[in-house]
Write a protein that holds these residues in place. Structure first.
Motif, PDB file in Angstrom:
ATOM      1  N   ILE A  78       0.839  -1.204   0.000  1.00  0.00           N
ATOM      2  CA  ILE A  78       0.000   0.000   0.000  1.00  0.00           C
ATOM      3  C   ILE A  78       0.876   1.258   0.000  1.00  0.00           C
ATOM      4  CG2 ILE A  78      -1.642   1.315   1.403  1.00  0.00           C
ATOM      5  CD1 ILE A  78      -2.888  -1.381   2.188  1.00  0.00           C
ATOM      6  N   TYR A  79       2.014   1.216   0.683  1.00  0.00           N
ATOM      7  CA  TYR A  79       2.944   2.346   0.666  1.00  0.00           C
ATOM      8  C   TYR A  79       3.412   2.617  -0.768  1.00  0.00           C
ATOM      9  CZ  TYR A  79       7.257   4.977   1.376  1.00  0.00           C
ATOM     10  OH  TYR A  79       8.259   5.910   1.298  1.00  0.00           O
ATOM     11  N   PHE A  80       3.830   1.521  -1.471  1.00  0.00           N
ATOM     12  CA  PHE A  80       4.268   1.696  -2.858  1.00  0.00           C
ATOM     13  C   PHE A  80       3.128   2.190  -3.746  1.00  0.00           C
ATOM     14  CE2 PHE A  80       7.878  -1.456  -2.097  1.00  0.00           C
ATOM     15  CZ  PHE A  80       8.845  -0.456  -2.081  1.00  0.00           C
ATOM     16  N   ALA A  81       1.937   1.685  -3.520  1.00  0.00           N
ATOM     17  CA  ALA A  81       0.791   2.100  -4.331  1.00  0.00           C
ATOM     18  C   ALA A  81       0.510   3.578  -4.150  1.00  0.00           C
ATOM     19  CB  ALA A  81      -0.438   1.270  -3.957  1.00  0.00           C
ATOM     20  N   TYR A  82       0.572   4.066  -2.912  1.00  0.00           N
ATOM     21  CA  TYR A  82       0.288   5.479  -2.656  1.00  0.00           C
ATOM     22  C   TYR A  82       1.336   6.375  -3.313  1.00  0.00           C
ATOM     23  CZ  TYR A  82      -0.680   9.826  -0.234  1.00  0.00           C
ATOM     24  OH  TYR A  82      -0.959  11.134   0.045  1.00  0.00           O
ATOM     25  N   HIS A  83       2.595   5.980  -3.173  1.00  0.00           N
ATOM     26  CA  HIS A  83       3.659   6.836  -3.731  1.00  0.00           C
ATOM     27  C   HIS A  83       3.754   6.709  -5.250  1.00  0.00           C
ATOM     28  CE1 HIS A  83       5.541   8.561  -0.127  1.00  0.00           C
ATOM     29  NE2 HIS A  83       5.119   7.441   0.486  1.00  0.00           N
ATOM     30  N   ARG A  84       3.489   5.533  -5.802  1.00  0.00           N
ATOM     31  CA  ARG A  84       3.534   5.382  -7.250  1.00  0.00           C
ATOM     32  C   ARG A  84       2.316   6.012  -7.904  1.00  0.00           C
ATOM     33  NH1 ARG A  84       5.756  -0.913  -7.743  1.00  0.00           N
ATOM     34  NH2 ARG A  84       7.873  -0.442  -7.004  1.00  0.00           N
ATOM     35  N   GLY A  85       1.267   6.248  -7.139  1.00  0.00           N
ATOM     36  CA  GLY A  85       0.083   6.903  -7.688  1.00  0.00           C
ATOM     37  C   GLY A  85       0.145   8.410  -7.598  1.00  0.00           C
ATOM     38  N   SER A  86       1.225   8.956  -7.023  1.00  0.00           N
ATOM     39  CA  SER A  86       1.303  10.414  -6.831  1.00  0.00           C
ATOM     40  C   SER A  86       1.330  11.153  -8.166  1.00  0.00           C
ATOM     41  CB  SER A  86       2.552  10.768  -6.017  1.00  0.00           C
ATOM     42  OG  SER A  86       3.726  10.324  -6.693  1.00  0.00           O
ATOM     43  N   GLN A  87       2.014  10.567  -9.179  1.00  0.00           N
ATOM     44  CA  GLN A  87       2.096  11.257 -10.475  1.00  0.00           C
ATOM     45  C   GLN A  87       0.701  11.394 -11.101  1.00  0.00           C
ATOM     46  OE1 GLN A  87       4.713   9.384 -13.256  1.00  0.00           O
ATOM     47  NE2 GLN A  87       4.569  11.012 -14.777  1.00  0.00           N
ATOM     48  N   SER A  88      -0.051  10.326 -11.061  1.00  0.00           N
ATOM     49  CA  SER A  88      -1.418  10.393 -11.600  1.00  0.00           C
ATOM     50  C   SER A  88      -2.267  11.323 -10.752  1.00  0.00           C
ATOM     51  CB  SER A  88      -2.042   8.995 -11.621  1.00  0.00           C
ATOM     52  OG  SER A  88      -1.236   8.112 -12.357  1.00  0.00           O
ATOM     53  N   ARG A  89      -2.084  11.267  -9.463  1.00  0.00           N
ATOM     54  CA  ARG A  89      -2.893  12.071  -8.548  1.00  0.00           C
ATOM     55  C   ARG A  89      -2.648  13.561  -8.780  1.00  0.00           C
ATOM     56  NH1 ARG A  89      -1.468   9.494  -4.403  1.00  0.00           N
ATOM     57  NH2 ARG A  89       0.254  10.804  -3.705  1.00  0.00           N
ATOM     58  N   ALA A  92      -1.182   3.570 -15.587  1.00  0.00           N
ATOM     59  CA  ALA A  92       0.174   4.082 -15.407  1.00  0.00           C
ATOM     60  C   ALA A  92       1.150   2.914 -15.352  1.00  0.00           C
ATOM     61  CB  ALA A  92       0.250   4.901 -14.115  1.00  0.00           C
ATOM     62  N   ALA A  93       2.355   3.149 -15.908  1.00  0.00           N
ATOM     63  CA  ALA A  93       3.353   2.090 -16.027  1.00  0.00           C
ATOM     64  C   ALA A  93       3.732   1.513 -14.657  1.00  0.00           C
ATOM     65  CB  ALA A  93       4.594   2.619 -16.739  1.00  0.00           C
ATOM     66  N   LYS A  94       3.949   2.432 -13.684  1.00  0.00           N
ATOM     67  CA  LYS A  94       4.342   1.944 -12.350  1.00  0.00           C
ATOM     68  C   LYS A  94       3.216   1.128 -11.703  1.00  0.00           C
ATOM     69  CE  LYS A  94       7.717   5.558 -11.292  1.00  0.00           C
ATOM     70  NZ  LYS A  94       8.083   6.660 -10.367  1.00  0.00           N
ATOM     71  N   ALA A  95       2.000   1.571 -11.916  1.00  0.00           N
ATOM     72  CA  ALA A  95       0.869   0.834 -11.359  1.00  0.00           C
ATOM     73  C   ALA A  95       0.765  -0.543 -12.011  1.00  0.00           C
ATOM     74  CB  ALA A  95      -0.418   1.620 -11.561  1.00  0.00           C
ATOM     75  N   LYS A  96       0.967  -0.596 -13.329  1.00  0.00           N
ATOM     76  CA  LYS A  96       0.883  -1.870 -14.036  1.00  0.00           C
ATOM     77  C   LYS A  96       1.955  -2.838 -13.541  1.00  0.00           C
ATOM     78  CE  LYS A  96       2.135  -2.120 -18.383  1.00  0.00           C
ATOM     79  NZ  LYS A  96       2.091  -1.980 -19.864  1.00  0.00           N
ATOM     80  N   ASN A  97       3.190  -2.340 -13.399  1.00  0.00           N
ATOM     81  CA  ASN A  97       4.263  -3.201 -12.899  1.00  0.00           C
ATOM     82  C   ASN A  97       3.945  -3.739 -11.501  1.00  0.00           C
ATOM     83  OD1 ASN A  97       5.658  -2.733 -15.238  1.00  0.00           O
ATOM     84  ND2 ASN A  97       7.008  -1.155 -14.371  1.00  0.00           N
ATOM     85  N   HIS A  98       3.391  -2.862 -10.664  1.00  0.00           N
ATOM     86  CA  HIS A  98       3.078  -3.259  -9.288  1.00  0.00           C
ATOM     87  C   HIS A  98       1.988  -4.339  -9.267  1.00  0.00           C
ATOM     88  CE1 HIS A  98       1.937  -1.890  -4.933  1.00  0.00           C
ATOM     89  NE2 HIS A  98       2.442  -3.113  -4.988  1.00  0.00           N
ATOM     90  N   LEU A  99       0.943  -4.138 -10.044  1.00  0.00           N
ATOM     91  CA  LEU A  99      -0.160  -5.094 -10.053  1.00  0.00           C
ATOM     92  C   LEU A  99       0.276  -6.444 -10.631  1.00  0.00           C
ATOM     93  CD1 LEU A  99      -3.077  -2.737 -11.147  1.00  0.00           C
ATOM     94  CD2 LEU A  99      -2.741  -3.767  -8.897  1.00  0.00           C
ATOM     95  N   ILE A 100       1.137  -6.421 -11.620  1.00  0.00           N
ATOM     96  CA  ILE A 100       1.629  -7.679 -12.192  1.00  0.00           C
ATOM     97  C   ILE A 100       2.478  -8.436 -11.176  1.00  0.00           C
ATOM     98  CG2 ILE A 100       3.230  -8.623 -13.914  1.00  0.00           C
ATOM     99  CD1 ILE A 100       2.124  -6.605 -15.906  1.00  0.00           C
ATOM    100  N   GLN A 101       3.275  -7.710 -10.410  1.00  0.00           N
ATOM    101  CA  GLN A 101       4.083  -8.388  -9.395  1.00  0.00           C
ATOM    102  C   GLN A 101       3.215  -8.933  -8.259  1.00  0.00           C
ATOM    103  OE1 GLN A 101       7.181  -5.378  -8.636  1.00  0.00           O
ATOM    104  NE2 GLN A 101       8.624  -6.837  -9.553  1.00  0.00           N
ATOM    105  N   LEU A 102       2.140  -8.213  -7.943  1.00  0.00           N
ATOM    106  CA  LEU A 102       1.189  -8.778  -6.972  1.00  0.00           C
ATOM    107  C   LEU A 102       0.552 -10.047  -7.533  1.00  0.00           C
ATOM    108  CD1 LEU A 102      -0.846  -5.884  -5.278  1.00  0.00           C
ATOM    109  CD2 LEU A 102       0.473  -7.685  -4.164  1.00  0.00           C
ATOM    110  N   SER A 103       0.315 -10.067  -8.835  1.00  0.00           N
ATOM    111  CA  SER A 103      -0.214 -11.277  -9.466  1.00  0.00           C
ATOM    112  C   SER A 103       0.773 -12.429  -9.350  1.00  0.00           C
ATOM    113  CB  SER A 103      -0.520 -11.011 -10.946  1.00  0.00           C
ATOM    114  OG  SER A 103      -1.464  -9.971 -11.087  1.00  0.00           O
TER     115      SER A 103
END
Length: 920
Positions: free
Chosen positions: A69-80, A197-208
């Motif tokens: 969740i920490y990575f998700a919040y910080h990687r979502g800052s650009q979109s936010r 977003a690229a960072k979000a996609k990478n994160h979700l794939i690694q969670l997969s």
């Protein structure tokens, strides 16, 4: 927003602190209870295990979810920050509500809440983890994976739990991460195109990738779970499972591991087509190899040659099921039925005859309630069969007189009465199973309050503080006198003198138990002193389940009067599992698999006055109880430590016997062809009670087994072929300590018709004289109750005995009025068992008096001269013992008594020979 943060935090902390205090009070109150009984080490072990597991799973979840969740919040800052949301987008409201500090608190609370849940979920499986740490070997390997049965009982459950917990954690975390990216607008759908977003996609794939790893582990577990398959003709892995499912699961497991690696390393090659292709292959393999291929194997290879293909797996199922339920220890013996016994054989087996149970427990408990509850606040929960050594080995029925809170009159149900005055029941009632008074009532040998006994039974402490119906807590040693027992129109009061319960001398302890039982009166009452004690968990089933929650318990605890004059309860306990490989479970449903392993390894003794609990290991070879002894070294005692006076009362439990009978009806078939065709399926026969039909219940009886010299206490049941009424076997369990637990099935000749209970019942109903008399009774305002029919083996024959009770619609007290005896083609109903036996065997008074046919004088089928001779021998042996001790006074006394007995014997023999026409 800042003004809202403070009250939310204060409220949350307040609730959490109150919860912690409640938790502490509850655990501290239980710890005092364990400590009072000397089992605080058991409580410490369980609590420490729960805390350790909670802590481990709590922090694993916090670390895993927190990092993601920490990575998700910080990687979502650009979109936010860079991708504006439309004014009507619902995420605008969320972003306005949560500022940077607030969102941190929000996610902290969410993670903390789920961490508590996941920690609690982990700690709830504390027993499986303890068994995992202290495993034992069954020395029995299954043939598929070559694992000992202990692996499936002690290790596999933990593997299953960890995998399911892990997948649950990944799913919760993934949902949280998706929500975080959603409110940050890291992915959206615009112009028929999905953007992420690229960072979000990478994160979700690694969670997969973490999820794919869990799927790999899940299929690894499924391999071992095939040993509980129900796909074949017998429980356990079938031909199809071994030759199709196992290869399919290994294939899908390997592909899942490859998928895991591809997902983990996606950020380095960033080719989504590879992921999609690998996923497509996984789906194709799953559909083709896991779903379709096994069906094809079953349909085209197994079904045309099913018996041949399934024979090895049927044999595995038979072997492991028989081991799991103890059926492999049942001795099979032939019982050659000739049905040619005479009345002389009845006399030679008079100890068996004199212990035939004429009192069915169902009408008897009504008689107990009517005649021996004494006051309306007493109650008998059950009457149960046992045996005692009086002047002979005697089978008895006994009930304990309890005082449940519900029996106190409504107007008298004050807090003081319920918890301080009416604290205990009092005494037991006992009658031999076959003795009847002239008015058709049981012959009570222990009765009334205080107990009056007509036998050599030491009765001292009869107060029952712990029993089957004692549920509410009570306070003893208070300023209020406890009601002990009624005496005429007055009451006798007493103060508790034992060590049962927890001393409640301090204000802290009063506060603890006031909280635990949600009863402020414990804190406010002025009746308590420094010596006062609080008793709780007084229901014996609840008591032993609280002390040893890892055991299962028989539904019929029974009371015993010890040689020390105290009253005890004996509770049978079982080690059970639903994870024994290949073993057929008792039942199956979509939610839960029934137990498929059971062992009566523990006998529990509870003192009815002090509440002391002792657990004796009667089967130290049971691997499950060996594991529990490693975990709780101070809880169990060897069976040799049980007092001899209590060993005399252990009995084979009916619950286990019923289970074993049910399984043996199928698993006596050890030939795979016979098993496959179910050619020799057995059943428990039907029986009648009153005029209704029900399955026959096993019964205790004192009898002499074939090829044995002495009578013993056994539990037995006749068996019939499936959907037929003739008897083809009878199963018994030996109960006396020296032979305890031995199971024997006596098989009957297949070329003879041996009547089963329902066939005898049909013949009883067809007897005109019996039907007419019972019909007449039923028309006179009374209810006729046909009691339990007993099948009694005598030598190589069977007699059938059925009591008949008459219950007045007004009095509601069942009276034993007739006894029906059947043998061969004869069925007779008389007032007593002895009269019915004589009628069936055609014994007349003249025959009884003919010295060529009978030696001595017979009253109710007992050879009087033989009994007198034993008395004389007893006095002679006592005289010899007195002589060795130089006790001349007792020596002379015993000789005089022996002379008196011999004189009576001479007079009886003379009278019998000079007056042959005398009637007895």
């Amino acid at each position: 927003m800042k003004n809202l943060n403070k009250p939310i935090i204060i409220t949350t902390l307040t609730i959490f602190i109150i919860y912690l205090f409640g938790l502490f009070f509850n655990y501290y109150g239980d710890w005092l209870w364990f400590k009072n009984m000397g089992y605080d080490s058991v409580f410490d072990t369980i609590l420490l295990t729960k805390i350790s597991l909670f802590t481990i799973f709590f922090f694993i979840f916090i670390v895993f979810s927190g990092i993601n969740i920490y990575f998700a919040y910080h990687r979502g800052s650009q979109s936010r920050n860079n991708i504006p949301l439309a004014e009507d987008d619902p995420r605008q409201q969320i972003l306005r509500l949560f500022q940077r500090k607030t969102i941190t608190w929000f996610w902290a609370i969410v993670i903390f809440f789920f961490a508590i849940f996941m920690g609690s979920y982990g700690s709830a499986d504390w027993n499986e983890f303890l068994k995992f740490i202290y495993p034992s070997s069954f020395h029995l390997k299954e043939p598929i994976f070559k694992k000992d049965a202990g692996f499936y009982i002690f290790t596999l459950p933990v593997y299953q739990f960890v995998v399911s917990w892990y997948l649950f954690m990944v799913i919760i975390t993934s949902i949280s991460v998706l929500f975080s990216y959603y409110i940050d607008n890291a992915f959206n759908y615009t112009a028929r195109k999905f953007n992420i977003a690229a960072k979000a996609k990478n994160h979700l794939i690694q969670l997969s990738a973490f999820f794919a790893l869990g799927v790999s582990a899940h299929y690894f577990i499924k391999l071992y779970n095939l040993l509980y398959s129900s796909n074949g003709v017998a429980y356990g892995p079938s031909y199809m499972d071994v030759h199709a499912q196992i290869p399919a699961y290994w294939t899908i497991l390997v592909i899942s591991l490859i998928m895991t690696l591809l997902l983990f390393f996606y950020p380095f090659y960033k080719k989504i087509k590879i992921i999609v292709s690998a996923l497509g292959i996984w789906v194709l393999v799953w559909v083709g190899f896991v779903s379709i291929y096994p069906v094809m194997i079953e349909k085209y290879i197994v079904k045309p040659n099913e018996l041949t293909k399934e024979t090895p797996y049927i044999l595995n199922n038979i072997k492991f099921t028989r081991a799991a339920f103890g059926l492999n220890k049942i001795k099979v013996k032939p019982f050659s039925v000739d049905q040619n016994i005479t009345y002389k054989d009845i006399l030679e087996n008079h100890n068996t005859i004199k212990n035939i149970r004429l009192w069915d427990r169902r009408p008897l408990i009504q008689t107990y309630k009517q005649l021996q509850e004494i006051r309306l606040y007493y109650n008998f929960n059950s009457v149960l069969v046992d045996r005692y050594h009086f002047h002979k080995y005697t089978e008895v029925v006994m009930g304990a007189r309890e005082l449940p809170e519900s029996a106190i009159p409504a107007r008298a149900q004050t807090w003081v009465n319920n918890h301080l005055i009416y604290t205990h029941g009092y005494g037991v009632v006992m009658n031999p199973v076959n003795e009847i008074t002239p008015n058709g009532m049981p012959n009570f040998i222990v009765k009334d309050i205080p107990p009056v006994t007509s036998v050599n039974l030491n009765i001292k402490q009869m107060a029952i503080y712990y029993g089957e119906k004692t549920k509410q807590f009570v306070l003893v040693n208070t300023k209020a006198k406890e009601f002990d027992y009624p005496k005429g129109d007055d009451n006798v009061y007493a103060s508790y003198a034992g060590k049962g319960g927890v001393q409640i001398s301090s204000l802290l302890r009063r506060l603890v138990y006031a909280w635990k039982f949600s009863d402020i009166n414990i804190l406010l009452t002025g009746y308590l002193t420094d010596q006062s004690r609080i008793m709780f968990y007084r229901n014996i089933r609840q008591r032993v389940a609280t002390l040893a929650p890892f055991l299962s318990f028989d539904t019929q605890p029974y009371p015993v009067v010890g040689k020390d004059g105290s009253l005890y309860w004996i509770q049978d306990a079982y080690t059970t599992s639903n994870m024994f490989p290949y073993s057929e479970p008792l039942y199956q449903n979509p939610m839960e698999r029934g137990i498929n392993y059971i062992n009566n390894s523990v006998k529990i003794v509870i003192n009815a006055y002090n509440g002391d609990v002792s657990l004796y290991v009667i089967n130290p070879k049971d691997p499950l109880v060996q594991t529990y002894e490693k975990i709780y070294p101070k809880l169990f005692k060897p069976f040799s430590d049980m007092p001899h006076s209590l060993k005399e009362h252990i009995r084979y439990p009916t619950d286990l016997f019923n289970i074993q009978t049910k399984m043996y009806n199928v698993y006596h078939m050890t030939d795979p062809k016979v098993f496959y065709n179910q050619e020799d399926y057995w059943e428990i026969p039907d029986a009648t009670y009153s005029y209704g039909k029900e399955k026959m219940f096993p019964y205790y009886i004192i009898m002499r087994l074939p090829d044995t010299k002495n009578e013993e206490f056994i539990l037995m049941i006749p068996l019939t072929p499936s959907k037929k009424d003739n008897m083809n076997a009878w199963l018994c369990a030996r109960c006396d300590a020296q032979n305890y637990g031995q199971l024997i099935v006596y098989t009957l000749p297949k070329d003879k018709l041996i009547y089963g209970p329902m066939q005898i019942q049909a013949r009883i109903n067809q007897q005109p004289d019996i039907s007419a008399e019972l019909t007449l009774w039923g028309q006179q305002g009374s209810k006729v109750i046909k009691g339990n029919q007993l099948v009694i083996p005598i030598k190589n024959s069977f007699i059938y005995v059925e009591p008949v009770y008459l219950q007045s619609e007004e009095g509601q007290i069942p009276q034993l009025k007739r006894v029906i005896v059947a043998f061969k083609e004869k069925v007779k109903m008389r007032k007593t068992l002895d009269e019915a036996l004589k009628a069936v065997f055609g014994v007349t008074t003249d025959q009884m008096m003919n010295p060529q046919q009978s030696t001595g004088k017979h009253i109710r089928g007992i050879n009087v001269l033989s009994i007198e001779a034993r008395k004389a021998l007893k006095h002679y042996n006592n005289a010899l013992n007195s002589l060795q001790k130089n006790d001349w006074a007792n020596f002379g006394k015993e000789l005089q008594q022996m002379q008196s007995v011999l004189s009576k014997m001479t007079q009886s023999e003379t009278k019998s020979s000079t007056n042959p026409s005398e009637k007895y």
